[in-house]
Scaffold this motif. Structure first.
Motif, PDB file in Angstrom:
ATOM      1  N   GLY A 234      17.123  14.403  -5.913  1.00  0.00           N
ATOM      2  CA  GLY A 234      17.841  15.518  -6.527  1.00  0.00           C
ATOM      3  C   GLY A 234      19.238  15.696  -5.969  1.00  0.00           C
ATOM      4  N   GLY A 235      19.816  14.637  -5.398  1.00  0.00           N
ATOM      5  CA  GLY A 235      21.179  14.726  -4.869  1.00  0.00           C
ATOM      6  C   GLY A 235      21.267  15.379  -3.505  1.00  0.00           C
ATOM      7  N   LEU A 236      20.139  15.610  -2.841  1.00  0.00           N
ATOM      8  CA  LEU A 236      20.136  16.253  -1.514  1.00  0.00           C
ATOM      9  C   LEU A 236      20.990  15.442  -0.530  1.00  0.00           C
ATOM     10  N   PRO A 237      22.018  16.068   0.069  1.00  0.00           N
ATOM     11  CA  PRO A 237      22.804  15.322   1.049  1.00  0.00           C
ATOM     12  C   PRO A 237      22.010  15.113   2.347  1.00  0.00           C
ATOM     13  N   LEU A 238      21.901  13.858   2.763  1.00  0.00           N
ATOM     14  CA  LEU A 238      21.204  13.540   4.014  1.00  0.00           C
ATOM     15  C   LEU A 238      22.241  13.075   5.023  1.00  0.00           C
ATOM     16  N   ARG A 239      22.072  13.478   6.267  1.00  0.00           N
ATOM     17  CA  ARG A 239      22.968  12.984   7.318  1.00  0.00           C
ATOM     18  C   ARG A 239      22.187  12.878   8.629  1.00  0.00           C
ATOM     19  N   ASP A 240      22.223  11.659   9.156  1.00  0.00           N
ATOM     20  CA  ASP A 240      21.585  11.399  10.434  1.00  0.00           C
ATOM     21  C   ASP A 240      22.669  11.302  11.504  1.00  0.00           C
ATOM     22  N   VAL A 241      22.303  11.698  12.723  1.00  0.00           N
ATOM     23  CA  VAL A 241      23.250  11.668  13.831  1.00  0.00           C
ATOM     24  C   VAL A 241      22.653  10.763  14.904  1.00  0.00           C
ATOM     25  N   VAL A 242      23.318   9.652  15.176  1.00  0.00           N
ATOM     26  CA  VAL A 242      22.755   8.657  16.096  1.00  0.00           C
ATOM     27  C   VAL A 242      23.844   8.204  17.074  1.00  0.00           C
ATOM     28  N   PRO A 243      23.435   7.699  18.250  1.00  0.00           N
ATOM     29  CA  PRO A 243      24.448   7.131  19.148  1.00  0.00           C
ATOM     30  C   PRO A 243      25.222   6.044  18.394  1.00  0.00           C
ATOM     31  N   GLU A 251      19.187   1.659  11.592  1.00  0.00           N
ATOM     32  CA  GLU A 251      19.263   1.833  10.138  1.00  0.00           C
ATOM     33  C   GLU A 251      17.904   1.644   9.448  1.00  0.00           C
ATOM     34  N   ARG A 252      17.108   0.696   9.920  1.00  0.00           N
ATOM     35  CA  ARG A 252      15.826   0.445   9.258  1.00  0.00           C
ATOM     36  C   ARG A 252      14.901   1.672   9.277  1.00  0.00           C
ATOM     37  N   TRP A 253      15.101   2.577  10.249  1.00  0.00           N
ATOM     38  CA  TRP A 253      14.328   3.821  10.279  1.00  0.00           C
ATOM     39  C   TRP A 253      15.006   4.907   9.440  1.00  0.00           C
ATOM     40  N   LEU A 254      16.313   4.994   9.583  1.00  0.00           N
ATOM     41  CA  LEU A 254      17.041   6.063   8.887  1.00  0.00           C
ATOM     42  C   LEU A 254      16.866   5.942   7.377  1.00  0.00           C
ATOM     43  N   GLU A 255      16.809   4.714   6.880  1.00  0.00           N
ATOM     44  CA  GLU A 255      16.765   4.522   5.427  1.00  0.00           C
ATOM     45  C   GLU A 255      15.429   4.959   4.823  1.00  0.00           C
ATOM     46  N   LYS A 256      14.460   5.320   5.669  1.00  0.00           N
ATOM     47  CA  LYS A 256      13.153   5.754   5.150  1.00  0.00           C
ATOM     48  C   LYS A 256      13.156   7.211   4.678  1.00  0.00           C
ATOM     49  N   THR A 257      14.144   7.976   5.123  1.00  0.00           N
ATOM     50  CA  THR A 257      14.093   9.425   4.858  1.00  0.00           C
ATOM     51  C   THR A 257      14.061   9.793   3.372  1.00  0.00           C
ATOM     52  N   PRO A 258      14.881   9.184   2.506  1.00  0.00           N
ATOM     53  CA  PRO A 258      14.835   9.620   1.095  1.00  0.00           C
ATOM     54  C   PRO A 258      13.422   9.518   0.490  1.00  0.00           C
ATOM     55  N   GLU A 259      12.741   8.425   0.794  1.00  0.00           N
ATOM     56  CA  GLU A 259      11.384   8.252   0.255  1.00  0.00           C
ATOM     57  C   GLU A 259      10.438   9.297   0.859  1.00  0.00           C
ATOM     58  N   GLU A 298      13.640  11.706  20.267  1.00  0.00           N
ATOM     59  CA  GLU A 298      14.113  10.795  21.312  1.00  0.00           C
ATOM     60  C   GLU A 298      14.425   9.454  20.663  1.00  0.00           C
ATOM     61  N   LYS A 299      15.547   8.884  20.993  1.00  0.00           N
ATOM     62  CA  LYS A 299      15.897   7.582  20.417  1.00  0.00           C
ATOM     63  C   LYS A 299      14.817   6.542  20.715  1.00  0.00           C
ATOM     64  N   SER A 300      14.200   6.641  21.890  1.00  0.00           N
ATOM     65  CA  SER A 300      13.248   5.599  22.309  1.00  0.00           C
ATOM     66  C   SER A 300      12.014   5.523  21.397  1.00  0.00           C
ATOM     67  N   LEU A 301      11.722   6.604  20.660  1.00  0.00           N
ATOM     68  CA  LEU A 301      10.611   6.543  19.708  1.00  0.00           C
ATOM     69  C   LEU A 301      10.807   5.390  18.724  1.00  0.00           C
ATOM     70  N   PHE A 302      12.081   5.091  18.439  1.00  0.00           N
ATOM     71  CA  PHE A 302      12.404   4.105  17.405  1.00  0.00           C
ATOM     72  C   PHE A 302      12.727   2.725  17.981  1.00  0.00           C
ATOM     73  N   THR A 303      12.698   2.612  19.302  1.00  0.00           N
ATOM     74  CA  THR A 303      13.102   1.332  19.893  1.00  0.00           C
ATOM     75  C   THR A 303      12.000   0.695  20.727  1.00  0.00           C
ATOM     76  N   GLU A 313       6.565   6.466  11.620  1.00  0.00           N
ATOM     77  CA  GLU A 313       6.802   7.123  10.323  1.00  0.00           C
ATOM     78  C   GLU A 313       6.058   8.454  10.231  1.00  0.00           C
ATOM     79  N   SER A 314       4.857   8.510  10.808  1.00  0.00           N
ATOM     80  CA  SER A 314       4.083   9.756  10.704  1.00  0.00           C
ATOM     81  C   SER A 314       4.704  10.864  11.566  1.00  0.00           C
ATOM     82  N   ILE A 315       5.370  10.488  12.668  1.00  0.00           N
ATOM     83  CA  ILE A 315       6.088  11.504  13.473  1.00  0.00           C
ATOM     84  C   ILE A 315       7.320  12.000  12.696  1.00  0.00           C
ATOM     85  N   MET A 316       7.978  11.065  12.003  1.00  0.00           N
ATOM     86  CA  MET A 316       9.113  11.485  11.149  1.00  0.00           C
ATOM     87  C   MET A 316       8.640  12.497  10.104  1.00  0.00           C
ATOM     88  N   ILE A 317       7.475  12.214   9.484  1.00  0.00           N
ATOM     89  CA  ILE A 317       6.943  13.133   8.473  1.00  0.00           C
ATOM     90  C   ILE A 317       6.558  14.476   9.101  1.00  0.00           C
TER      91      ILE A 317
END
Ligand code: ZN
Length: 493
Positions: A234-243, A251-259, A298-303, A313-317
């Protein structure tokens, strides 16, 4: 923002007691609260905050206090000879109330103001506090020092360790943040950016929320960050803030948010705010936090390679689901926390099941086995035991996570999938931008199911032991071992 008549009545009782006291000569200032049994001194009676305007000046060293000006617009609900704010851990330089200098003193974790003239019931007040905000003074919440700057984690009772406020989710308000930082750093806060001013060596970033927010959900990130933008459903603006240096690898994690937003919208309806995104902080927090419109991880969740993809993904949800459950609909009292964490854990479990994680039923069966032990340790879901002194985060125990998702599972078993789904949607629609209580949920569930569910919820939410699971007479709880009753809290999300 506007409290319910029931809360007003309770506040009136507190206020009339203080009016009696006010007729005596020079009563001592005392810390006050709004009567939350889990946090007796949190929040303050006698006024509703409509907005906060918080200006922070960061000089590039996260061990040094920031200079700050916090402006609070509020409406008195009673006569106020004194105004209590929650504030600890900063130096107060001066306070104005409606443009006139006011007296101030710190008592416990309250900042008690004495305005030149008392505020009458219904009167508007603007409080301006010039103060510092100290990220180095403690480790019990508030500012988090990251590798490259600062972030915030205020749940449940730590916003007042960052800025003066009425620090209780029953009093939501609009927020404006004005953050001045050295030019090479990026500042992001809840809501959307409005303006940016470039000085010679600094930049001032301004953000504003379009929806009211609880103080515990405030977020300010300052660091060497990249802001990654995309568009959601619906055009929702998304913005992630990362080091900035990790932007490509994350990016491979950030791109999951729209879905993920689309998935949640299919379950419960339209996303409730003006924007969403993840703040991935280079810090050791031990938790993720649903700060409104910008969840902290925490960044380390994704690394870390040992976490399976479905788990991350379930923590993101979990944090995304909180935007509906906990943020848009806030708890009226902290004992309503099970409504936040039970729902977030519920959608976390449903999503995990769809992504090669354990099945919902297997997870709930396991929770059922543990449930009596969790209740013995932490209290029943809607009457949690007091957090341990000096360790308030211990309120976030297993009983409010899977122990409360289990209550939702029992409810779905009891009223059926279709009534359950209608309840979920109606709950977040009816109480959007408000604070709601366990009693509100019980009432609405009964209405949706077409029958009184008072007895059902009494057992599931308040009994010391777990009732039989509807439809699963074979499910059993393990015996409670007394040795485990003092074991530490689970690390929360
Ligand atoms: Zn949570």
């Amino acid at each position: 923002m506007l409290l319910s008549p029931r809360i007003r009545a309770a506040l009136l009782a507190v206020a009339s007691a203080s009016l009696l006291a006010a007729s005596l000569p020079a009563p001592a200032a005392v810390p006050l609260g709004i009567g939350d049994p889990l946090f007796p001194h949190l929040g303050n009676p006698g006024y509703d905050v409509t907005s906060y305007d918080i200006a922070l000046t960061y000089r590039g060293d996260h061990r040094k206090p920031l200079d700050a000006i916090t402006k609070i617009d509020a409406r008195a609900t009673d006569r106020l000879d004194r105004i209590n704010l929650d504030f600890a851990r900063g130096t107060v330089h001066s306070v104005d109330v409606n443009g006139a200098p006011a007296g101030h003193e710190s008592v416990g974790e309250d900042l008690v103001l004495t305005p030149k003239t008392p505020i009458g019931p219904g009167g508007a007040m603007r409080v301006t506090v010039r103060h510092t905000s100290d990220p180095a003074a403690g480790s019990d919440g508030g500012w988090i020092r990251t590798a490259d700057g600062l972030a915030m984690a205020n749940q449940a009772d730590a916003a007042h360790r960052v800025f003066p406020c009425n620090d209780h989710p029953a009093d939501k308000a609009h927020f404006t943040f004005r953050i001045t930082a050295p030019k090479h750093l990026t500042a992001v806060a809840n809501g959307l950016a409005t303006t940016r001013h470039h000085g010679e060596r600094t930049t001032t970033w301004t953000y504003r929320t379009r929806h009211p927010m609880a103080t515990e959900l405030a977020q300010v990130s300052i660091g060497r960050s990249a802001v990654v933008r995309r568009t959601g459903p619906g055009g929702l603006p998304l913005r992630d803030v990362v080091p900035a240096k990790d932007r490509a690898s994350l990016e491979r994690w950030l791109e999951k948010t729209p879905e993920q937003v689309a998935w949640m919208e299919r379950k419960v309806g339209r996303y409730p705010f003006e924007t969403y995104g993840m703040l991935l902080a280079d810090a050791k927090t031990g938790f993720a936090l649903e700060t409104q419109t910008l969840s902290l991880f925490e960044k380390s969740l994704f690394t870390r390679p040992e976490y399976p993809e479905w788990y991350v993904e379930s923590i993101m949800i979990h944090e995304l689901a909180h935007q509906w459950f906990g943020d848009s609909v806030s708890p009226r009292r902290w004992s309503d926390l099970w409504l936040n964490e039970g729902h977030a854990s519920w959608y976390e479990a449903l999503y995990a099941e769809e992504r090669d994680g354990p099945s919902l039923q297997a997870r709930m069966r396991h929770a059922y086995q543990k449930s009596d032990e969790w209740r013995a340790r932490g209290g029943p879901p809607a009457a949690p035991k007091q957090p341990e002194p000096g360790h308030k985060i211990s309120l976030f125990r297993a009983v409010v996570y899977d122990g409360s998702a289990l209550v939702l599972y029992a409810l779905r078993q009891e009223i059926g999938q279709s009534a359950f789904d209608r309840l979920q949607r109606r709950w977040v629609r009816t109480y959007a931008d408000q604070s709601a209580s366990t009693a509100d949920f019980v009432r609405m569930a009964g209405r949706v199911a077409g029958r009184d569910l008072g007895d059902f919820f009494q057992e599931w939410l308040y009994a010391p032991t777990t009732p039989p699971m509807p439809g699963h007479p074979d499910w059993k709880t393990s015996a409670v071992s007394t040795a485990s009753s003092a074991s530490p809290a689970s690390s929360g999300v």
